[in-house]
Design a protein around this motif. Structure first.
Motif, mmCIF file in Angstrom:
data_model
loop_
_atom_site.group_PDB
_atom_site.id
_atom_site.type_symbol
_atom_site.label_atom_id
_atom_site.label_comp_id
_atom_site.label_asym_id
_atom_site.label_seq_id
_atom_site.Cartn_x
_atom_site.Cartn_y
_atom_site.Cartn_z
ATOM 1 N N GLU A 85 0.910 -1.211 -0.001
ATOM 2 C CA GLU A 85 -0.138 0.072 0.010
ATOM 3 C C GLU A 85 0.901 1.267 0.017
ATOM 4 N N THR A 86 1.932 1.080 0.942
ATOM 5 C CA THR A 86 2.826 2.397 0.780
ATOM 6 C C THR A 86 3.447 2.596 -0.494
ATOM 7 N N ALA A 87 4.075 1.402 -0.995
ATOM 8 C CA ALA A 87 4.735 1.531 -2.444
ATOM 9 C C ALA A 87 3.945 2.105 -3.374
ATOM 10 N N GLY A 92 2.607 7.679 -6.583
ATOM 11 C CA GLY A 92 1.406 8.661 -6.690
ATOM 12 C C GLY A 92 0.063 7.891 -7.066
ATOM 13 N N ALA A 93 -0.185 7.113 -6.802
ATOM 14 C CA ALA A 93 -1.420 6.323 -7.146
ATOM 15 C C ALA A 93 -2.562 6.910 -6.134
ATOM 16 N N CYS A 94 -3.745 7.167 -6.597
ATOM 17 C CA CYS A 94 -4.717 7.424 -5.545
ATOM 18 C C CYS A 94 -5.571 5.996 -5.463
ATOM 19 N N LEU A 95 -5.372 5.656 -4.202
ATOM 20 C CA LEU A 95 -6.083 4.152 -3.838
ATOM 21 C C LEU A 95 -7.561 4.191 -3.437
ATOM 22 N N ILE A 134 -2.358 -10.529 4.946
ATOM 23 C CA ILE A 134 -2.634 -10.675 6.467
ATOM 24 C C ILE A 134 -0.996 -10.586 6.932
ATOM 25 N N GLN A 135 -0.058 -11.459 6.239
ATOM 26 C CA GLN A 135 1.055 -11.763 6.670
ATOM 27 C C GLN A 135 1.710 -10.448 7.055
ATOM 28 N N GLY A 136 1.602 -9.412 5.997
ATOM 29 C CA GLY A 136 2.124 -8.103 6.054
ATOM 30 C C GLY A 136 1.880 -7.168 7.235
#
Ligand code: SF4
Length: 290
Positions: A85-87, A92-95, A134-136
């Motif tokens: 998510e951070t990457a 510059g992506a809008c999530l 989930i592992q993340g």
């Protein structure tokens, strides 16, 4: 042939929500922004094809573009790791976060248990998107696919840290008896294991409805994508109950042998759209020719 449908079948809340969010994102971005999903939005080839025609592109997380400025990226119902998510945000992506709220709850639980010093066992399919996500949130967790593996990993942990605080989380689609078997294997070493109930009600309802249906029919069709964990699970449950059962993704996949059975059951995974279920039901009952 008599056809009986399972009492509960097809889209679950999380999938319906993700599909609606994707439809809205595609509409809002039309002609202005590129819209991606990270991996296929849901495990259903027809729905994916429809989205592809509307311009929704699929990103491979192992080959992210250098930049995603001015692009919209939809996080699918299975969720992703916070690192990914951070990457994406850094590019510059809008999530648009379409992670199912039930999966989000498991992710948050994994994080809070890790912060509280627990060693986490995560029961599920090692390479499934939900398990990876989930592992993340609990990078040191031990993924276990069956009771044998759980016993093996619990024994190793016990040798290293016999007084460790342990907890068990599961993939939302895991079968309850399988989850229980895994819990018992760990409890042989860690009797105080905290068992967190992460099995999704939608999954349980579909599995329960299927088991009931098996008692009424001679054979069964499970409609859904071959990549869908919950659809495959439904097929396995039917087969474990001794029923002749097939997984079909589209009308063309209906096996001709099914016509030999007087009473046929119809079930569908949580990522199967209503239209496909109706099409297959109509062909089976002869209302529409294949
Ligand atoms: S099966 Fe349950 S956890 Fe998975 S997307 Fe559907 S509602 Fe969410």
């Amino acid at each position: 042939m008599k056809l009986i449908k399972a009492e509960v079948l097809g889209y679950c809340m999380g999938v319906r929500r993700a599909v609606t969010m994707a439809e809205e994102a595609v509409k809002a971005a039309a002609g202005v922004h590129r819209v991606y999903t990270l991996g296929p939005l849901i495990h259903n080839p027809q729905v994916l094809e429809q989205f592809r025609r509307q311009g929704l592109e699929v990103l491979d997380e192992t080959e992210l573009p250098e930049e995603l400025k001015s692009s919209v990226v939809i996080i699918r119902a299975h969720g992703i790791t916070p690192q990914l998510e951070t990457a994406l945000a850094c590019k510059g992506a809008c999530l648009v976060d379409a992670t199912c709220p039930t999966v989000k709850k498991s992710q948050m639980k994994a994080r809070s248990l890790t912060d509280a010093g627990y060693r986490i066992f995560l029961a599920g399919e090692r390479y499934h998107g939900e398990v990876i996500g989930i592992q993340g949130y609990a990078p040191a967790c031990l993924v276990v696919g069956n009771p044998g593996e759980a016993q093996e990993k619990a024994e190793i942990l016990y040798r290293r840290a016999p007084t460790a605080k342990t907890a068990l989380l599961g993939q939302t689609t895991i079968a309850p008896d399988e989850y229980q078997g895994i819990a018992q294997a760990i409890q042989a070493y860690f009797p105080n294991l905290e068992i967190i109930d992460t099995i999704c009600k939608a999954t349980r309802d579909r599995q329960h409805a299927l088991s009931k249906l098996c008692l009424q029919v001679d054979a069964l069709l499970v409609v859904g994508g071959k990549e869908s964990a919950n659809t495959r699970r439904l097929l396995a449950i039917a087969q474990a109950q001794g029923k002749q059962a097939w997984l079909v993704e589209r009308v063309a996949g209906i096996p001709p042998e099914i016509r030999a059975y007087p009473v046929v059951g119809l079930a569908a995974g949580a990522s199967t759209p209503d239209e496909l279920i109706d099409q297959i039901a109509n062909v089976l009952t002869g209302r529409v020719s294949p």
